[in-house]
Design a protein around this motif. Structure first.
Motif, PDB file in Angstrom:
ATOM      1  N   THR A 171       1.007  -1.304   0.592  1.00 60.86           N
ATOM      2  CA  THR A 171      -0.049  -0.067   0.069  1.00 60.86           C
ATOM      3  C   THR A 171       0.925   1.435  -0.115  1.00 60.86           C
ATOM      4  O   THR A 171       2.174   1.618   0.586  1.00 60.86           O
ATOM      5  CB  THR A 171      -0.544  -0.373   0.902  1.00 60.86           C
ATOM      6  OG1 THR A 171      -2.304  -0.954   1.323  1.00 60.86           O
ATOM      7  CG2 THR A 171      -1.633   0.947   1.585  1.00 60.86           C
ATOM      8  N   LEU A 172       0.593   2.249  -0.830  1.00 62.19           N
ATOM      9  CA  LEU A 172       1.100   3.965  -0.934  1.00 62.19           C
ATOM     10  C   LEU A 172       1.212   4.669  -0.011  1.00 62.19           C
ATOM     11  O   LEU A 172      -0.414   4.689  -0.578  1.00 62.19           O
ATOM     12  CB  LEU A 172       1.751   3.681  -2.139  1.00 62.19           C
ATOM     13  CG  LEU A 172       2.378   4.686  -2.825  1.00 62.19           C
ATOM     14  CD1 LEU A 172       3.744   4.871  -2.088  1.00 62.19           C
ATOM     15  CD2 LEU A 172       3.356   5.351  -4.402  1.00 62.19           C
ATOM     16  N   CYS A 173       1.038   5.016   0.444  1.00 65.86           N
ATOM     17  CA  CYS A 173       0.526   6.449   1.242  1.00 65.86           C
ATOM     18  C   CYS A 173       1.022   8.067   0.643  1.00 65.86           C
ATOM     19  O   CYS A 173       2.347   7.760   1.172  1.00 65.86           O
ATOM     20  CB  CYS A 173       0.632   5.912   2.508  1.00 65.86           C
ATOM     21  SG  CYS A 173      -0.068   7.727   3.161  1.00 65.86           S
ATOM     22  N   LEU A 174       0.226   8.609   0.160  1.00 67.98           N
ATOM     23  CA  LEU A 174       0.639   9.943  -0.170  1.00 67.98           C
ATOM     24  C   LEU A 174       0.608  10.775   0.937  1.00 67.98           C
ATOM     25  O   LEU A 174      -0.842  10.807   0.868  1.00 67.98           O
ATOM     26  CB  LEU A 174      -0.276  10.250  -1.894  1.00 67.98           C
ATOM     27  CG  LEU A 174       0.650   9.181  -3.127  1.00 67.98           C
ATOM     28  CD1 LEU A 174      -0.503   9.835  -4.134  1.00 67.98           C
ATOM     29  CD2 LEU A 174       1.747   9.734  -3.139  1.00 67.98           C
ATOM     30  N   VAL A 175       1.877  11.298   0.783  1.00 69.25           N
ATOM     31  CA  VAL A 175       1.981  12.622   2.045  1.00 69.25           C
ATOM     32  C   VAL A 175       1.756  13.673   1.685  1.00 69.25           C
ATOM     33  O   VAL A 175       2.550  13.687   1.045  1.00 69.25           O
ATOM     34  CB  VAL A 175       2.408  12.440   3.423  1.00 69.25           C
ATOM     35  CG1 VAL A 175       2.273  13.594   4.298  1.00 69.25           C
ATOM     36  CG2 VAL A 175       1.962  10.514   3.274  1.00 69.25           C
ATOM     37  N   HIS A 176       1.525  15.077   2.012  1.00 71.92           N
ATOM     38  CA  HIS A 176       1.733  16.010   1.232  1.00 71.92           C
ATOM     39  C   HIS A 176       1.544  16.738   2.846  1.00 71.92           C
ATOM     40  O   HIS A 176       0.027  16.599   3.284  1.00 71.92           O
ATOM     41  CB  HIS A 176       1.303  16.617   0.799  1.00 71.92           C
ATOM     42  CG  HIS A 176       1.519  18.120   0.041  1.00 71.92           C
ATOM     43  ND1 HIS A 176       2.480  18.499  -0.257  1.00 71.92           N
ATOM     44  CD2 HIS A 176       0.829  19.291   0.019  1.00 71.92           C
ATOM     45  CE1 HIS A 176       2.674  19.463  -0.332  1.00 71.92           C
ATOM     46  NE2 HIS A 176       2.152  20.401  -0.594  1.00 71.92           N
ATOM     47  N   VAL A 177       1.947  17.625   2.818  1.00 73.71           N
ATOM     48  CA  VAL A 177       2.000  18.883   4.000  1.00 73.71           C
ATOM     49  C   VAL A 177       2.356  20.042   4.475  1.00 73.71           C
ATOM     50  O   VAL A 177       3.232  20.606   3.085  1.00 73.71           O
ATOM     51  CB  VAL A 177       3.012  18.203   5.569  1.00 73.71           C
ATOM     52  CG1 VAL A 177       2.904  19.078   6.852  1.00 73.71           C
ATOM     53  CG2 VAL A 177       3.311  17.078   5.989  1.00 73.71           C
TER      54      VAL A 177
ATOM     55  N   THR B  33      -2.833  -0.035  -3.714  1.00 76.92           N
ATOM     56  CA  THR B  33      -3.587   0.368  -3.088  1.00 76.92           C
ATOM     57  C   THR B  33      -2.614   1.611  -3.155  1.00 76.92           C
ATOM     58  O   THR B  33      -1.725   2.019  -1.979  1.00 76.92           O
ATOM     59  CB  THR B  33      -4.136  -0.075  -1.749  1.00 76.92           C
ATOM     60  OG1 THR B  33      -4.212  -1.784  -2.268  1.00 76.92           O
ATOM     61  CG2 THR B  33      -4.841   0.726  -0.898  1.00 76.92           C
ATOM     62  N   VAL B  34      -3.301   2.699  -2.999  1.00 80.37           N
ATOM     63  CA  VAL B  34      -2.846   3.954  -2.752  1.00 80.37           C
ATOM     64  C   VAL B  34      -3.806   4.995  -2.490  1.00 80.37           C
ATOM     65  O   VAL B  34      -5.382   4.513  -2.258  1.00 80.37           O
ATOM     66  CB  VAL B  34      -2.185   4.730  -3.912  1.00 80.37           C
ATOM     67  CG1 VAL B  34      -2.658   6.698  -3.811  1.00 80.37           C
ATOM     68  CG2 VAL B  34      -1.638   4.689  -5.193  1.00 80.37           C
ATOM     69  N   GLN B  35      -3.375   5.503  -1.034  1.00 78.33           N
ATOM     70  CA  GLN B  35      -3.954   6.607   0.071  1.00 78.33           C
ATOM     71  C   GLN B  35      -3.490   7.559   0.269  1.00 78.33           C
ATOM     72  O   GLN B  35      -2.678   7.577  -0.255  1.00 78.33           O
ATOM     73  CB  GLN B  35      -3.612   5.487   1.532  1.00 78.33           C
ATOM     74  CG  GLN B  35      -4.754   5.369   2.393  1.00 78.33           C
ATOM     75  CD  GLN B  35      -3.758   4.433   3.800  1.00 78.33           C
ATOM     76  OE1 GLN B  35      -3.712   3.503   3.595  1.00 78.33           O
ATOM     77  NE2 GLN B  35      -4.102   5.666   4.419  1.00 78.33           N
ATOM     78  N   GLU B  36      -4.021   8.640   0.563  1.00 76.76           N
ATOM     79  CA  GLU B  36      -3.498  10.135   0.123  1.00 76.76           C
ATOM     80  C   GLU B  36      -4.145  10.371   1.348  1.00 76.76           C
ATOM     81  O   GLU B  36      -5.466  10.247   2.385  1.00 76.76           O
ATOM     82  CB  GLU B  36      -4.528  10.948  -0.880  1.00 76.76           C
ATOM     83  CG  GLU B  36      -4.450  10.927  -2.263  1.00 76.76           C
ATOM     84  CD  GLU B  36      -5.571  11.831  -2.872  1.00 76.76           C
ATOM     85  OE1 GLU B  36      -5.427  13.016  -2.016  1.00 76.76           O
ATOM     86  OE2 GLU B  36      -6.485  10.840  -3.692  1.00 76.76           O
ATOM     87  N   GLU B  37      -3.151  11.323   2.532  1.00 81.01           N
ATOM     88  CA  GLU B  37      -2.652  11.932   3.560  1.00 81.01           C
ATOM     89  C   GLU B  37      -2.763  13.585   3.502  1.00 81.01           C
ATOM     90  O   GLU B  37      -0.996  13.928   3.150  1.00 81.01           O
ATOM     91  CB  GLU B  37      -1.672  10.980   4.416  1.00 81.01           C
ATOM     92  CG  GLU B  37      -2.451   9.869   4.867  1.00 81.01           C
ATOM     93  CD  GLU B  37      -3.159   9.772   6.229  1.00 81.01           C
ATOM     94  OE1 GLU B  37      -3.190  11.126   6.560  1.00 81.01           O
ATOM     95  OE2 GLU B  37      -4.082   9.445   6.407  1.00 81.01           O
ATOM     96  N   LEU B  38      -3.494  14.328   3.103  1.00 79.96           N
ATOM     97  CA  LEU B  38      -3.308  15.827   4.115  1.00 79.96           C
ATOM     98  C   LEU B  38      -3.031  15.927   5.243  1.00 79.96           C
ATOM     99  O   LEU B  38      -3.869  16.446   5.202  1.00 79.96           O
ATOM    100  CB  LEU B  38      -4.453  16.563   2.634  1.00 79.96           C
ATOM    101  CG  LEU B  38      -4.416  17.717   2.625  1.00 79.96           C
ATOM    102  CD1 LEU B  38      -3.024  18.187   1.579  1.00 79.96           C
ATOM    103  CD2 LEU B  38      -5.491  18.322   1.775  1.00 79.96           C
TER     104      LEU B  38
END
Ligand code: ATP
Ligand code: MG
Length: 139
Positions: A32-38, A79-84
């Motif tokens: 699972t790839l979790c994309l994070v942008h802060v 699977t991709v997850q987005e984390e803003l």
């Protein structure tokens, strides 16, 4: 070996390269790839009339960075997850890594910062120092 990969993305060329590495690893391990942008909270403007407006502007600009990352991933088989996230960059990346039980963090060695002389940016330095899992710094 890798089940949960965190990719820290700031839109820089370095983080784009990091994205390609993270994609290849996620494909290989069906992770699972979790994309994070802060993004930073404009807290210095707290109380000003325009605070809400500025905050939502920043938030939508940050969401656009995540959308860009998603687009750059192209066709995916994992699977991709987005984390803003709102807050301080390194702290937020580490928090996401912990909450999604990351076994790998992929990021650029540098980012959008203006100081070209640095070998490793401050966000990468902090994450490498404090992360509890391996960190891949891409350049
Ligand atoms: P500095 O910010 O210290 O001036 P820099 O911008 O060159 O230097 P960093 O900010 O450390 O370097 O960027 C290194 C990597 O950290 C980026 O390639 C990206 O992977 C990650 N990163 C930086 N900022 C963010 C952010 N706001 N959200 C998610 N990841 C980020
Ligand atoms: Mg930076």
């Amino acid at each position: 070996m890798f089940e949960n990969i965190v990719l820290a993305f700031d839109g820089s060329e370095y983080s784009r390269k990091a994205l390609q590495c993270a994609k290849a690893i996620a494909e290989r391990f069906e992770a699972t790839l979790c994309l994070v942008h802060v993004f930073r909270n404009p807290s210095d403007l707290l109380g000003y009339a325009d605070y809400e407006k500025l905050f939502s502007k920043r938030k939508s600009a940050a969401q656009a960075v995540l959308d860009d990352a998603l687009q750059e991933l192209g066709h995916i088989t994992f699977t991709v997850q987005e984390e803003l996230q709102e807050g301080l960059e390194a702290e937020a990346i580490l928090k996401v890594a912990e909450s999604c039980k990351a076994d790998l963090i992929v990021m650029g060695t540098r980012g959008l910062g203006a100081v070209k002389g640095l070998l490793v940016g401050s966000v990468s330095r902090k994450v490498i120092h404090y992360a509890e899992c391996p960190v891949m710094a891409v350049h």
